[in-house]
Design a protein around this motif. Structure first.
Motif, PDB file in Angstrom:
ATOM      1  N   GLU A  68       0.070  -7.373 -13.003  1.00  0.00           N
ATOM      2  CA  GLU A  68       0.719  -6.092 -13.261  1.00  0.00           C
ATOM      3  C   GLU A  68      -0.050  -4.974 -12.580  1.00  0.00           C
ATOM      4  O   GLU A  68      -1.265  -4.928 -12.615  1.00  0.00           O
ATOM      5  CB  GLU A  68       0.707  -5.797 -14.755  1.00  0.00           C
ATOM      6  CG  GLU A  68       1.920  -6.129 -15.562  1.00  0.00           C
ATOM      7  CD  GLU A  68       3.256  -5.790 -14.944  1.00  0.00           C
ATOM      8  OE1 GLU A  68       3.575  -4.605 -14.746  1.00  0.00           O
ATOM      9  OE2 GLU A  68       3.988  -6.734 -14.672  1.00  0.00           O
ATOM     10  N   ILE A  69       0.681  -4.061 -11.983  1.00  0.00           N
ATOM     11  CA  ILE A  69       0.051  -2.874 -11.418  1.00  0.00           C
ATOM     12  C   ILE A  69      -0.061  -1.874 -12.560  1.00  0.00           C
ATOM     13  O   ILE A  69       0.933  -1.522 -13.168  1.00  0.00           O
ATOM     14  CB  ILE A  69       0.880  -2.295 -10.259  1.00  0.00           C
ATOM     15  CG1 ILE A  69       0.948  -3.309  -9.136  1.00  0.00           C
ATOM     16  CG2 ILE A  69       0.306  -0.981  -9.798  1.00  0.00           C
ATOM     17  CD1 ILE A  69       1.799  -2.880  -7.985  1.00  0.00           C
ATOM     18  N   GLY A  70      -1.261  -1.458 -12.841  1.00  0.00           N
ATOM     19  CA  GLY A  70      -1.466  -0.610 -14.008  1.00  0.00           C
ATOM     20  C   GLY A  70      -1.891   0.792 -13.674  1.00  0.00           C
ATOM     21  O   GLY A  70      -1.086   1.642 -13.310  1.00  0.00           O
ATOM     22  N   TRP A  71      -3.166   1.042 -13.750  1.00  0.00           N
ATOM     23  CA  TRP A  71      -3.693   2.397 -13.720  1.00  0.00           C
ATOM     24  C   TRP A  71      -3.342   3.212 -12.482  1.00  0.00           C
ATOM     25  O   TRP A  71      -3.170   4.409 -12.611  1.00  0.00           O
ATOM     26  CB  TRP A  71      -5.195   2.403 -13.972  1.00  0.00           C
ATOM     27  CG  TRP A  71      -6.013   1.741 -12.918  1.00  0.00           C
ATOM     28  CD1 TRP A  71      -6.404   0.450 -12.883  1.00  0.00           C
ATOM     29  CD2 TRP A  71      -6.517   2.336 -11.734  1.00  0.00           C
ATOM     30  NE1 TRP A  71      -7.118   0.187 -11.756  1.00  0.00           N
ATOM     31  CE2 TRP A  71      -7.208   1.334 -11.028  1.00  0.00           C
ATOM     32  CE3 TRP A  71      -6.456   3.611 -11.185  1.00  0.00           C
ATOM     33  CZ2 TRP A  71      -7.826   1.577  -9.810  1.00  0.00           C
ATOM     34  CZ3 TRP A  71      -7.077   3.851  -9.966  1.00  0.00           C
ATOM     35  CH2 TRP A  71      -7.751   2.836  -9.303  1.00  0.00           C
ATOM     36  N   PRO A  72      -3.223   2.648 -11.269  1.00  0.00           N
ATOM     37  CA  PRO A  72      -2.884   3.548 -10.166  1.00  0.00           C
ATOM     38  C   PRO A  72      -1.540   4.243 -10.379  1.00  0.00           C
ATOM     39  O   PRO A  72      -1.396   5.421 -10.095  1.00  0.00           O
ATOM     40  CB  PRO A  72      -2.829   2.626  -8.943  1.00  0.00           C
ATOM     41  CG  PRO A  72      -3.647   1.446  -9.317  1.00  0.00           C
ATOM     42  CD  PRO A  72      -3.464   1.286 -10.791  1.00  0.00           C
ATOM     43  N   ILE A  73      -0.580   3.519 -10.903  1.00  0.00           N
ATOM     44  CA  ILE A  73       0.727   4.127 -11.120  1.00  0.00           C
ATOM     45  C   ILE A  73       0.726   4.943 -12.401  1.00  0.00           C
ATOM     46  O   ILE A  73       1.373   5.976 -12.489  1.00  0.00           O
ATOM     47  CB  ILE A  73       1.829   3.046 -11.122  1.00  0.00           C
ATOM     48  CG1 ILE A  73       1.943   2.494  -9.707  1.00  0.00           C
ATOM     49  CG2 ILE A  73       3.149   3.595 -11.612  1.00  0.00           C
ATOM     50  CD1 ILE A  73       2.966   1.439  -9.510  1.00  0.00           C
ATOM     51  N   ASP A  78       4.097  11.834 -10.955  1.00  0.00           N
ATOM     52  CA  ASP A  78       5.537  11.649 -11.103  1.00  0.00           C
ATOM     53  C   ASP A  78       5.877  10.237 -10.661  1.00  0.00           C
ATOM     54  O   ASP A  78       5.491   9.814  -9.576  1.00  0.00           O
ATOM     55  CB  ASP A  78       6.286  12.682 -10.254  1.00  0.00           C
ATOM     56  CG  ASP A  78       7.717  12.881 -10.701  1.00  0.00           C
ATOM     57  OD1 ASP A  78       8.075  12.378 -11.790  1.00  0.00           O
ATOM     58  OD2 ASP A  78       8.475  13.541  -9.972  1.00  0.00           O
ATOM     59  N   ARG A  79       6.589   9.482 -11.501  1.00  0.00           N
ATOM     60  CA  ARG A  79       6.886   8.098 -11.144  1.00  0.00           C
ATOM     61  C   ARG A  79       8.231   7.678 -11.714  1.00  0.00           C
ATOM     62  O   ARG A  79       8.766   8.281 -12.629  1.00  0.00           O
ATOM     63  CB  ARG A  79       5.776   7.179 -11.636  1.00  0.00           C
ATOM     64  CG  ARG A  79       5.615   7.154 -13.133  1.00  0.00           C
ATOM     65  CD  ARG A  79       4.438   6.261 -13.518  1.00  0.00           C
ATOM     66  NE  ARG A  79       4.340   6.117 -14.938  1.00  0.00           N
ATOM     67  CZ  ARG A  79       3.637   6.885 -15.746  1.00  0.00           C
ATOM     68  NH1 ARG A  79       2.947   7.876 -15.226  1.00  0.00           N
ATOM     69  NH2 ARG A  79       3.610   6.692 -17.026  1.00  0.00           N
ATOM     70  N   LEU A  80       8.753   6.619 -11.122  1.00  0.00           N
ATOM     71  CA  LEU A  80       9.989   6.001 -11.568  1.00  0.00           C
ATOM     72  C   LEU A  80       9.759   4.503 -11.551  1.00  0.00           C
ATOM     73  O   LEU A  80       9.566   3.914 -10.469  1.00  0.00           O
ATOM     74  CB  LEU A  80      11.152   6.384 -10.638  1.00  0.00           C
ATOM     75  CG  LEU A  80      12.491   5.725 -10.928  1.00  0.00           C
ATOM     76  CD1 LEU A  80      13.030   6.193 -12.281  1.00  0.00           C
ATOM     77  CD2 LEU A  80      13.486   6.052  -9.837  1.00  0.00           C
ATOM     78  N   ASP A  81       9.734   3.889 -12.718  1.00  0.00           N
ATOM     79  CA  ASP A  81       9.417   2.473 -12.866  1.00  0.00           C
ATOM     80  C   ASP A  81       8.075   2.182 -12.192  1.00  0.00           C
ATOM     81  O   ASP A  81       7.067   2.762 -12.557  1.00  0.00           O
ATOM     82  CB  ASP A  81      10.532   1.586 -12.302  1.00  0.00           C
ATOM     83  CG  ASP A  81      11.842   1.755 -13.065  1.00  0.00           C
ATOM     84  OD1 ASP A  81      11.772   2.002 -14.286  1.00  0.00           O
ATOM     85  OD2 ASP A  81      12.908   1.651 -12.442  1.00  0.00           O
ATOM     86  N   ARG A  82       8.074   1.304 -11.166  1.00  0.00           N
ATOM     87  CA  ARG A  82       6.829   0.950 -10.476  1.00  0.00           C
ATOM     88  C   ARG A  82       6.592   1.791  -9.233  1.00  0.00           C
ATOM     89  O   ARG A  82       5.711   1.498  -8.449  1.00  0.00           O
ATOM     90  CB  ARG A  82       6.880  -0.521 -10.051  1.00  0.00           C
ATOM     91  CG  ARG A  82       6.932  -1.498 -11.179  1.00  0.00           C
ATOM     92  CD  ARG A  82       6.968  -2.901 -10.660  1.00  0.00           C
ATOM     93  NE  ARG A  82       7.245  -2.897  -9.220  1.00  0.00           N
ATOM     94  CZ  ARG A  82       7.469  -3.955  -8.484  1.00  0.00           C
ATOM     95  NH1 ARG A  82       7.476  -5.131  -9.012  1.00  0.00           N
ATOM     96  NH2 ARG A  82       7.716  -3.857  -7.194  1.00  0.00           N
TER      97      ARG A  82
END
Length: 95
Positions: A68-73, A78-82
């Protein structure tokens, strides 16, 4: 190894540089040191020594799943899903 003034002028011409006499001498000395260093590297055979256990600071290169991609995202403003959303960049209107 020595590099002649003619060779320096030829290199400068290829690089489209205009060099003064002082610059030609300085660059000639610098290039001579670089070429001498390259000559030293050619002496290296590249052969491995006897097999030995890996040193403590070397780890075996093993591929592992990314997971899982965690802390960077999570830290993105501002983000949308991954996906990280960034402001749109537009070229200046030159019309």
């Amino acid at each position: 190894m020595s590099i002649s003034a003619d060779e320096i002028r030829k290199i400068a011409l290829l690089a489209k540089l205009e060099l003064s006499a002082d610059e030609e001498r300085a660059y000639g000395q610098q290039l001579a040191r670089i070429v001498a260093y390259i000559d030293q590297l050619e002496l290296f055979s590249g052969e491995e020594g006897p097999e030995s256990a890996a040193s403590p600071c070397e780890a075996e290169d093993v591929a592992e799943p990314l997971g899982e991609i965690g802390w960077p995202i999570d830290n993105a403003p501002d983000r949308l899903d991954r996906f990280v959303l960034i402001p749109q960049v537009k070229a200046a209107d030159r019309g």
